[in-house]
Scaffold this active site. Structure first.
Site, PDB file in Angstrom:
ATOM      1  N   GLU A 298       9.049   5.610  16.836  1.00  9.23           N
ATOM      2  CA  GLU A 298       9.322   5.112  15.485  1.00  9.23           C
ATOM      3  C   GLU A 298      10.734   5.510  15.058  1.00  9.23           C
ATOM      4  O   GLU A 298      11.524   4.684  14.619  1.00  9.23           O
ATOM      5  CB  GLU A 298       8.290   5.705  14.527  1.00  9.23           C
ATOM      6  CG  GLU A 298       8.497   5.323  13.077  1.00  9.23           C
ATOM      7  CD  GLU A 298       7.554   6.069  12.148  1.00  9.23           C
ATOM      8  OE1 GLU A 298       7.428   5.653  10.982  1.00  9.23           O
ATOM      9  OE2 GLU A 298       6.950   7.087  12.567  1.00  9.23           O
TER      10      GLU A 298
ATOM     11  N   SER B 221       3.155   9.178  11.975  1.00 15.48           N
ATOM     12  CA  SER B 221       4.609   9.172  12.106  1.00 15.48           C
ATOM     13  C   SER B 221       5.040   9.889  13.387  1.00 15.48           C
ATOM     14  O   SER B 221       4.335  10.762  13.898  1.00 15.48           O
ATOM     15  CB  SER B 221       5.239   9.861  10.898  1.00 15.48           C
ATOM     16  OG  SER B 221       6.624   9.666  10.884  1.00 15.48           O
TER      17      SER B 221
ATOM     18  N   GLU C  27      -1.110 -35.777  29.152  1.00 19.71           N
ATOM     19  CA  GLU C  27      -2.107 -34.838  28.611  1.00 19.71           C
ATOM     20  C   GLU C  27      -3.411 -35.524  28.232  1.00 19.71           C
ATOM     21  O   GLU C  27      -4.355 -34.877  27.789  1.00 19.71           O
ATOM     22  CB  GLU C  27      -1.520 -34.110  27.382  1.00 19.71           C
ATOM     23  CG  GLU C  27      -0.369 -33.180  27.741  1.00 19.71           C
ATOM     24  CD  GLU C  27       0.170 -32.416  26.538  1.00 19.71           C
ATOM     25  OE1 GLU C  27      -0.247 -32.703  25.404  1.00 19.71           O
ATOM     26  OE2 GLU C  27       1.020 -31.531  26.762  1.00 19.71           O
TER      27      GLU C  27
ATOM     28  N   ASP D 146      14.494   8.090   5.415  1.00 18.60           N
ATOM     29  CA  ASP D 146      13.255   7.992   4.648  1.00 18.60           C
ATOM     30  C   ASP D 146      13.510   7.651   3.187  1.00 18.60           C
ATOM     31  O   ASP D 146      12.631   7.113   2.508  1.00 18.60           O
ATOM     32  CB  ASP D 146      12.488   9.323   4.708  1.00 18.60           C
ATOM     33  CG  ASP D 146      11.730   9.495   6.012  1.00 18.60           C
ATOM     34  OD1 ASP D 146      11.526   8.483   6.712  1.00 18.60           O
ATOM     35  OD2 ASP D 146      11.336  10.629   6.329  1.00 18.60           O
TER      36      ASP D 146
ATOM     37  N   TYR E  32       0.847  -1.197   0.000  1.00 14.85           N
ATOM     38  CA  TYR E  32       0.000   0.000   0.000  1.00 14.85           C
ATOM     39  C   TYR E  32       0.877   1.239   0.000  1.00 14.85           C
ATOM     40  O   TYR E  32       1.753   1.393   0.855  1.00 14.85           O
ATOM     41  CB  TYR E  32      -0.926   0.025   1.219  1.00 14.85           C
ATOM     42  CG  TYR E  32      -1.958   1.124   1.082  1.00 14.85           C
ATOM     43  CD1 TYR E  32      -3.184   0.872   0.480  1.00 14.85           C
ATOM     44  CD2 TYR E  32      -1.687   2.425   1.498  1.00 14.85           C
ATOM     45  CE1 TYR E  32      -4.122   1.885   0.313  1.00 14.85           C
ATOM     46  CE2 TYR E  32      -2.614   3.439   1.320  1.00 14.85           C
ATOM     47  CZ  TYR E  32      -3.821   3.168   0.727  1.00 14.85           C
ATOM     48  OH  TYR E  32      -4.740   4.172   0.541  1.00 14.85           O
TER      49      TYR E  32
ATOM     50  N   HIS F  24       4.320  15.579   7.898  1.00 15.59           N
ATOM     51  CA  HIS F  24       3.683  14.381   7.357  1.00 15.59           C
ATOM     52  C   HIS F  24       2.175  14.443   7.508  1.00 15.59           C
ATOM     53  O   HIS F  24       1.414  14.166   6.576  1.00 15.59           O
ATOM     54  CB  HIS F  24       4.179  13.129   8.096  1.00 15.59           C
ATOM     55  CG  HIS F  24       5.357  12.478   7.458  1.00 15.59           C
ATOM     56  ND1 HIS F  24       5.338  11.956   6.192  1.00 15.59           N
ATOM     57  CD2 HIS F  24       6.600  12.230   7.930  1.00 15.59           C
ATOM     58  CE1 HIS F  24       6.512  11.440   5.901  1.00 15.59           C
ATOM     59  NE2 HIS F  24       7.302  11.604   6.939  1.00 15.59           N
TER      60      HIS F  24
ATOM     61  N   ASN G  23      -3.567   5.768   5.884  1.00 15.87           N
ATOM     62  CA  ASN G  23      -4.319   6.574   6.856  1.00 15.87           C
ATOM     63  C   ASN G  23      -5.038   5.675   7.860  1.00 15.87           C
ATOM     64  O   ASN G  23      -4.853   4.454   7.881  1.00 15.87           O
ATOM     65  CB  ASN G  23      -5.287   7.517   6.138  1.00 15.87           C
ATOM     66  CG  ASN G  23      -6.355   6.753   5.338  1.00 15.87           C
ATOM     67  OD1 ASN G  23      -6.580   5.567   5.556  1.00 15.87           O
ATOM     68  ND2 ASN G  23      -6.998   7.439   4.418  1.00 15.87           N
TER      69      ASN G  23
END
Length: 434
Positions: free
Chosen positions: A332, A242, A420, A366, A135, A267, A219
């Site tokens: 971040e 960000s 078990e 970046d 994306y 941003h 978004n």
């Protein structure tokens, strides 16, 4: 009118921890209806496929098509977009791609196999996933760097089908995004965005084949859609706005600190830029310079909202205390602009990416440093990492016994299975060794 003021906190105040928690909690605010809205969109895509997607493209992306096939941009068109770029842009894309590819090639894991002391064959095999969707946001700005950062690691890992999706309405204005897809060797490019793009990649439609994993930032609708489709497909993370923390002392250039904070603030209005320093004098200088820069910044309105509503300046006693706060925030991006910055690296436990010294602005990461810029946000660096080649592999373990070593190790497995209450488990071993 009262002058806007950025949030300022000090460890010397008794309510510091409370105020810090309030600052960090602000990142979790979102539209309470978001979950329901996204769920409705995803259900529509799942149930109605192409016809629903066409309507959602018209409504949300202003992309008017009669058939989904019209949203595809051919590899030939991607190549043409690259060829038509100015030489400076071509060179920049190729330079960045080369560095990103080189860094990620060093992450390719190695299979291993061995025989243990009982001669049982054991191993681990890394297998690339078959398909991935990337994306790439396309609303407020264009992001060719996001194409490179998502598609190149998948290509390096050996993912066969690599699909870029982005809500592009004007191919000419977004030609560098198309060119980046060519450079990153994307196999498909589809013009669509938002929660419906995530739904189409996850569930597929009559025209669009589903993928195995979806990565890349977007978004709030995109992030929520990724959260809801997780399980049907893999995802990298649920990305939030960000964020950057700049830890600095009196050796830092206040202009550099100020513009680095604003490079994140521009941003998105929900981005969070935070400065931590042991110098109140530096803090005051940076605050004034930020105000000055904001007057002339192209995205001033967005950056101002981020700085004044989400940002902050924190005063500490010393840099060690600043590092403790960094580990609490788990940002971040982290910049260390302090004396002997390298000596603090091992003390940092929670950060997506670290930028060392006065000549390493976060912005270099970046675009062209090499490490990935798709990083954990909103405190998730406490338990997750940035996108890497490893995100596009599955791990498969291998076990190979013979009758002799199964007889040796199997008796212990039988004991545990019987404990078990799983009789068939125990018998599946006993039948072989008796």
């Amino acid at each position: 009118m009262n002058k806007k003021l950025v949030t300022k906190l000090s460890v010397f105040n008794c309510d510091f921890k409370v105020k810090l928690n309030e600052m960090l909690r602000r990142q979790s605010n979102f539209d309470n209806n978001l979950n329901r809205k996204v769920s409705k969109i995803l259900d529509q895509i799942k149930n109605s496929g192409d016809s629903c997607l066409i309507n959602l493209l018209r409504r949300h992306d202003s992309i008017k098509v009669d058939r989904i096939e019209e949203t595809y941009i051919s590899p030939k068109r991607l190549k043409l977009a690259f060829e038509k770029l100015e030489k400076e842009q071509k060179d920049a894309l190729m330079f960045a791609a080369k560095r990103i590819k080189s860094f990620h090639e060093k992450q390719i894991p190695e299979n291993f196999s061995y025989k243990d002391e009982y001669k049982v064959g054991l191993g681990l095999k890394f297998i690339p996933i078959q398909s991935a969707g990337f994306y790439v946001p396309g609303g407020k700005a264009i992001y060719p760097s996001s194409v490179l950062m998502t598609a190149i690691p998948a290509y390096v890992a050996g993912v066969k089908r690599r699909v870029v999706v982005s809500p592009i309405t004007d191919q000419n204005n977004s030609s560098i995004v198309l060119a980046a897809a060519h450079v990153a060797k994307a196999t498909e490019f589809i013009c669509m965005g938002g929660a419906h793009a995530i739904g189409a990649l996850a569930f597929g439609t009559e025209t669009i084949k589903s993928v195995d994993k979806i990565v890349g930032p977007g978004n709030a609708y995109v992030a929520e859609a990724k959260r809801q489709v997780f399980g049907k497909v893999g995802i990298d993370s649920i990305a939030g706005p960000s964020e950057v923390v700049v830890v600095c002392d009196n050796t830092a250039d206040p202009k550099s600190v100020a513009i680095d904070l604003l490079s994140q603030a521009e941003h998105d209005q929900n981005s969070q830029p935070i400065m931590i320093t042991d110098s109140e004098e530096l803090a005051n200088k940076v605050e004034k310079i930020v105000e000055y820069f904001l007057k002339n910044l192209a995205r001033s309105e967005i950056a101002s909202a981020s700085w004044y509503n989400k940002g902050g300046i924190i005063i500490v006693r010393d840099i060690n205390e600043a590092i403790d706060i960094v580990n609490t925030i788990a940002p971040e991006h982290l910049e260390l602009i302090v004396k002997k910055a390298e000596t603090y690296i091992n003390k940092i436990k929670n950060a997506g990416s670290i930028f060392i010294g006065p000549y390493t602005p976060e912005a270099i990461g970046d675009y062209i440093a090499g490490p990935n810029h798709v990083l954990p946000t909103n405190g998730t660096a406490r338990f997750s990492s940035g996108l890497s080649v490893l995100d596009f592999y599955k791990r498969t373990t291998i076990v190979n016994c013979n009758k002799k070593n199964l007889s040796i190790i199997g008796k212990h497995a039988v004991t545990l299975a019987q404990t078990e209450g799983l009789e068939a488990h125990a018998k599946s071993i006993l039948l072989r060794i008796k």
